[in-house]
Design a protein around this motif. Structure first.
Motif, mmCIF file in Angstrom:
data_model
loop_
_atom_site.group_PDB
_atom_site.id
_atom_site.type_symbol
_atom_site.label_atom_id
_atom_site.label_comp_id
_atom_site.label_asym_id
_atom_site.label_seq_id
_atom_site.Cartn_x
_atom_site.Cartn_y
_atom_site.Cartn_z
ATOM 1 N N UNK A 12 0.929 -1.090 0.117
ATOM 2 C CA UNK A 12 0.063 -0.033 -0.071
ATOM 3 C C UNK A 12 0.836 1.220 -0.050
ATOM 4 N N UNK A 13 0.559 2.295 -0.853
ATOM 5 C CA UNK A 13 1.383 3.286 -0.978
ATOM 6 C C UNK A 13 0.479 4.705 -1.474
ATOM 7 N N UNK A 14 1.336 5.618 -0.889
ATOM 8 C CA UNK A 14 0.569 6.922 -1.196
ATOM 9 C C UNK A 14 0.661 7.538 -2.586
ATOM 10 N N UNK A 15 1.870 7.262 -3.136
ATOM 11 C CA UNK A 15 2.239 7.847 -4.610
ATOM 12 C C UNK A 15 1.213 8.043 -5.610
ATOM 13 N N UNK A 16 0.696 6.684 -5.747
ATOM 14 C CA UNK A 16 0.035 6.651 -7.128
ATOM 15 C C UNK A 16 -1.431 7.708 -6.583
ATOM 16 N N UNK A 17 -2.062 7.774 -5.583
ATOM 17 C CA UNK A 17 -3.035 8.429 -5.598
ATOM 18 C C UNK A 17 -2.614 10.244 -5.365
ATOM 19 N N UNK A 18 -1.512 10.354 -4.917
ATOM 20 C CA UNK A 18 -0.952 11.892 -4.676
ATOM 21 C C UNK A 18 -0.601 12.295 -6.005
ATOM 22 N N UNK A 19 0.037 11.330 -6.905
ATOM 23 C CA UNK A 19 0.626 11.823 -8.005
ATOM 24 C C UNK A 19 -0.668 12.059 -9.216
ATOM 25 N N UNK A 20 -1.649 10.994 -8.810
ATOM 26 C CA UNK A 20 -2.990 11.430 -9.670
ATOM 27 C C UNK A 20 -3.551 12.743 -9.385
ATOM 28 N N UNK A 21 -3.569 13.011 -8.184
ATOM 29 C CA UNK A 21 -4.406 14.151 -7.746
ATOM 30 C C UNK A 21 -3.393 15.652 -8.120
ATOM 31 N N UNK A 22 -2.201 15.208 -8.166
ATOM 32 C CA UNK A 22 -1.382 16.494 -8.573
ATOM 33 C C UNK A 22 -1.504 16.863 -9.799
ATOM 34 N N UNK A 23 -1.266 15.853 -10.740
ATOM 35 C CA UNK A 23 -1.527 15.759 -12.196
ATOM 36 C C UNK A 23 -2.760 16.519 -12.745
ATOM 37 N N UNK A 24 -3.785 15.757 -11.954
ATOM 38 C CA UNK A 24 -5.283 16.328 -12.554
ATOM 39 C C UNK A 24 -5.668 17.839 -12.066
#
Lengths: 506, 506
Positions: free
Chosen positions: A487-499
């Motif tokens: 489980x990790x934060x990156x995919x979700x955080x990166x998704x939000x940052x890009x979007x």
């Protein structure tokens, strides 16, 4: 008895248990949708009786004996190694439920059920009167009951972990903290950047839209996304939910608010995400206790994936907006698709969790997680909650409620003693984006398919990759099986940052 | 145990039994209204399980022991004379159900339930293929199972009486014959007179009426007649029915047929009549096995009273027609109230029982009663049914079906083994008019009240005079208590003769 006979008997008990649970689910569904007003008390009695009978059956001495005879113990829940893997997973689930229930004395179960009922009623009154003080003794009682429950389960000092385990098996508060701390930082940073550029205005979203037409559009959405109405239905209730009344009977609800046309759309899609999961278990798990979601977090990953990642994406509305605009042409004639998508993705720190946008939502959860931990470590006493709540709101979201009704009293969970539940919502965001990344690696044209209103590929990938496991694995095992990672934060955080850097243009 | 403790325990078992039955009723209601298509099989399994559990509880050895200890035996079902009257009535009902169930061997119950399922399925196919021959073995099996059941109950030669007793406790075939013979004559005479004068034409009844507007009108009817929507609801199903899910949850259904606007109106009123009865039991019987209708016949007296005697009367439409006409002004602008009332009371011998008018309806029942008696006396064998059916139709109604689907295969009852059920429909007509006479003697202005849309007085009289007894009395006792007389043909026959000589002008 021979092993086969023991297993067969256990399966009969389990399937009857599931049937009773499904019958109880119908009673609950009806209560939220169609029950005449004056029948509420009788319904509670019917439900109590039915759930009591179901409970008695699944924690009967016979089940204990069958589990033992099949080699399943608290230490080795999966039983004899010679058994087929599927049966061993089945034993694990039954043993876990059995242990959880059997360790609670019947008197305790009865008195806590009663206290929960009173507490929920007190919460309703307290919220409507904005009177936190009246709710304090109930809240204290709920904390104490949860503590006691963890004690019966032999949790030792790790009371809060034992509560988390109900909703997210296998996870600990320390692990969650290790995820929520970096997540908090990245969300706050993103929020600050968004706050530093011009805000989005979308007045068309709060204009009046005919509720009948909203309903028709939600029915259209069911077909558009591929919800099988021969195996489920959509109804209306005060609070949207999904419930399973059988392998071929998964029902969702939504609600229609005249001045918030997207509320019904996104709650319909959200619940549909839950429903896809419940409808997608393989035939071999049908009607068994393995034909269930793994955890609240994994479940929420599905609803949020459909609602937010898919449902609030530009691609999604590229396919759907023409139809939507045509149905509401009176309101949307002058609204371009781009403006609409920007409008439904507007970020704005607010007081109420369930109205929060994608960026701030997890901050609402982190706040609750922090407070729950403090409640159970003893660092915070129930009467001091409002002060701490408001201070943390100011710190995390830069805003503060004027009333407790809009603050610490807004959610039902604590009044029911459901401590440890909140984190699953934010964990669902993390799981969801990890699955989504993997899905996009496996289906490179997923986004293009969405834009064309083609969802079969996505539904099938989720079914064949995720749902196929039912509740055979723990959440962490499932995640690793599917994505090969923790489980990790990156995919979700990166998704939000890009979007959101796209949407807000920074 | 002391008497009080024995009674209390028996009441606990009974109230849990009732709750389970109400839960099962919800599962059934949902099956007829909202169940997704693919969930039918699962629902059957859930229902079977729930009904099995309910059954086990009410015929458990503990119930047998409690009944005996309270002095209730098959010979003296009401138990010790020292007990309060209400408790003695309670014991009578429990003993009757207990004896009925306990005398049937579990193997027999299981195998007949299975045979009934197959038989119903075979009937559906036979009716849709108009293939009576395929249904014959099932029908023979149903007759044989019913015969066997009566044997287990110790009915001796009086097999058919034992079956009648399920639906109309205390009545015998001989008694019914004593009523149906004169009824038949008077109905046939009336029918001949009607046939000898100009017929009524009401083409406006078969024009298209918007189903949505029909629905709204049925909702209006609920309020108009005083149906308490806080304690019940109206939904739509293929076949209208009433079901009780609790003392404060009585649900009715109707159906909307575009080219038959009055179909939904009269089925709504009919089911409302059943519902008024179910909603009207006194508080002291609430949630007990005494809080039920006395018999099928008495129940049907209530539905038919509201549907026909009240709902098809000129007074009723005097109050309602202006509203109705306004809602459907496109169709009814040129239709006077007098023409409308004549239209809905048109008499015409027809093939299908459920479409029959007030005059011919009972003749359809008498035909079935005659055939049932012959089936159980052995005078008629199942394979000869169609021939006899058609001949009797010709004799009683002057018409003959071209297909068995429109003849002997039209009703579901026999396929379920429900022999002895049909007479209750016609008995309901007789009871109804006896009650109605008494009501009009007690409330001289009842008819005027109806014309003014005032139904409270009628509802209250029925509640305080009839419903107040729950199932404490046998049908004949109840009738005598209320009207001081025995079941008789005159009030019903005279009512029809007066009403239809007015309408047809002879």
């Amino acid at each position: 008895m021979k092993t086969e006979a023991l297993l067969e008997r256990l399966h009969v008990i389990d399937s009857e248990y599931r049937r009773l649970e499904h019958a109880a689910a119908l009673l609950q569904w009806d209560q939220e949708t169609y029950l005449p007003r004056d029948a509420v008390e009788e319904r509670a009695e019917q439900l109590g009786l039915l759930e009591g009978i179901a409970h008695e059956r699944i924690v009967s001495p016979e089940v204990g004996k069958l589990l033992s005879e099949l080699g399943s113990t608290s230490e080795n829940p999966r039983g004899d190694e010679s058994l087929p893997a599927l049966e061993r997973d089945f034993l694990r689930i039954l043993r876990r439920n059995y242990d959880r229930q059997i360790k609670l004395p019947p008197d305790f179960v009865r008195s806590s059920a009663r206290a929960e009922g009173l507490s929920q009623a007190a919460w309703i009154a307290a919220r409507s009167n904005d009177d936190f003080t009246a709710f304090v003794p109930h809240l204290a009682e709920m904390v104490s009951i949860s503590r006691k429950k963890a004690e019966y389960w032999g949790a030792g000092g790790a009371v809060y972990d034992a509560l988390l385990d109900i909703y997210e098996p296998g996870i600990t508060a320390r692990e969650i903290e290790g995820l929520f701390e970096p997540l908090k930082l990245r969300l706050k940073t993103l929020l600050n950047r968004i706050g530093s550029v011009p805000q989005i205005h979308a007045p068309f979203l709060s204009e009046a839209y005919d509720c009948g037409a909203q309903h028709t559009f939600s029915m259209y959405l069911l077909d558009y996304l591929g919800f099988d109405q021969n195996r489920g239905r959509l109804d209306t209730s005060a609070h949207p939910f999904t419930t399973t009344l059988g392998a071929d009977d998964v029902r969702i609800t939504t609600r229609f608010i005249e001045n918030n046309v997207v509320s019904s759309i996104f709650s319909t899609i959200h619940e549909m995400g839950h429903a896809f999961y419940e409808m997608g278990f393989p035939a071999e798990l049908r009607g068994t206790s393995l034909g269930e979601g793994v955890s609240m977090g994994i479940h929420e990953s599905q609803s949020r994936l459909w609602e937010n990642v898919i449902g609030r994406s530009a691609s999604f509305w590229q396919g759907l907006y023409p139809e939507f605009r045509q149905r509401f042409s009176g309101r949307l004639k002058a609204v371009s698709m781009e403006d609409f998508v920007r409008g439904i993705n507007r970020v704005e720190p607010s007081l109420i969790r369930i109205e929060a946008d994608e960026v701030t939502y997890s901050l609402h959860i982190i706040l609750r997680f922090e407070l729950e931990q403090q409640l159970f470590s003893g660092a915070l006493s129930p009467e001091d909650l409002p002060k701490t709540w408001n201070a943390r709101m100011r710190d995390l979201l830069g805003t503060e409620p004027q009333t407790n009704a809009d603050g610490v009293l807004q959610d039902v969970h604590w009044s029911m003693g459901a401590f440890g539940y909140f984190p699953s919502y934010a964990l669902g965001n993390l799981y969801g984006l990890q699955f989504w990344r993997k899905l996009n690696a496996d289906i490179p044209h997923a986004e293009a398919a969405i834009a064309q209103g083609e969802f079969a590929g996505i539904r099938e990938w989720l079914r064949d990759t995720l749902y196929v496991w039912g509740s055979r694995l723990e959440p962490a095992e499932l995640l690793f099986k599917v994505c090969g990672e923790k489980l990790s934060v990156d995919p979700f955080a990166e998704y939000l940052e890009r979007k959101y850097s796209d949407i807000y243009g920074f």
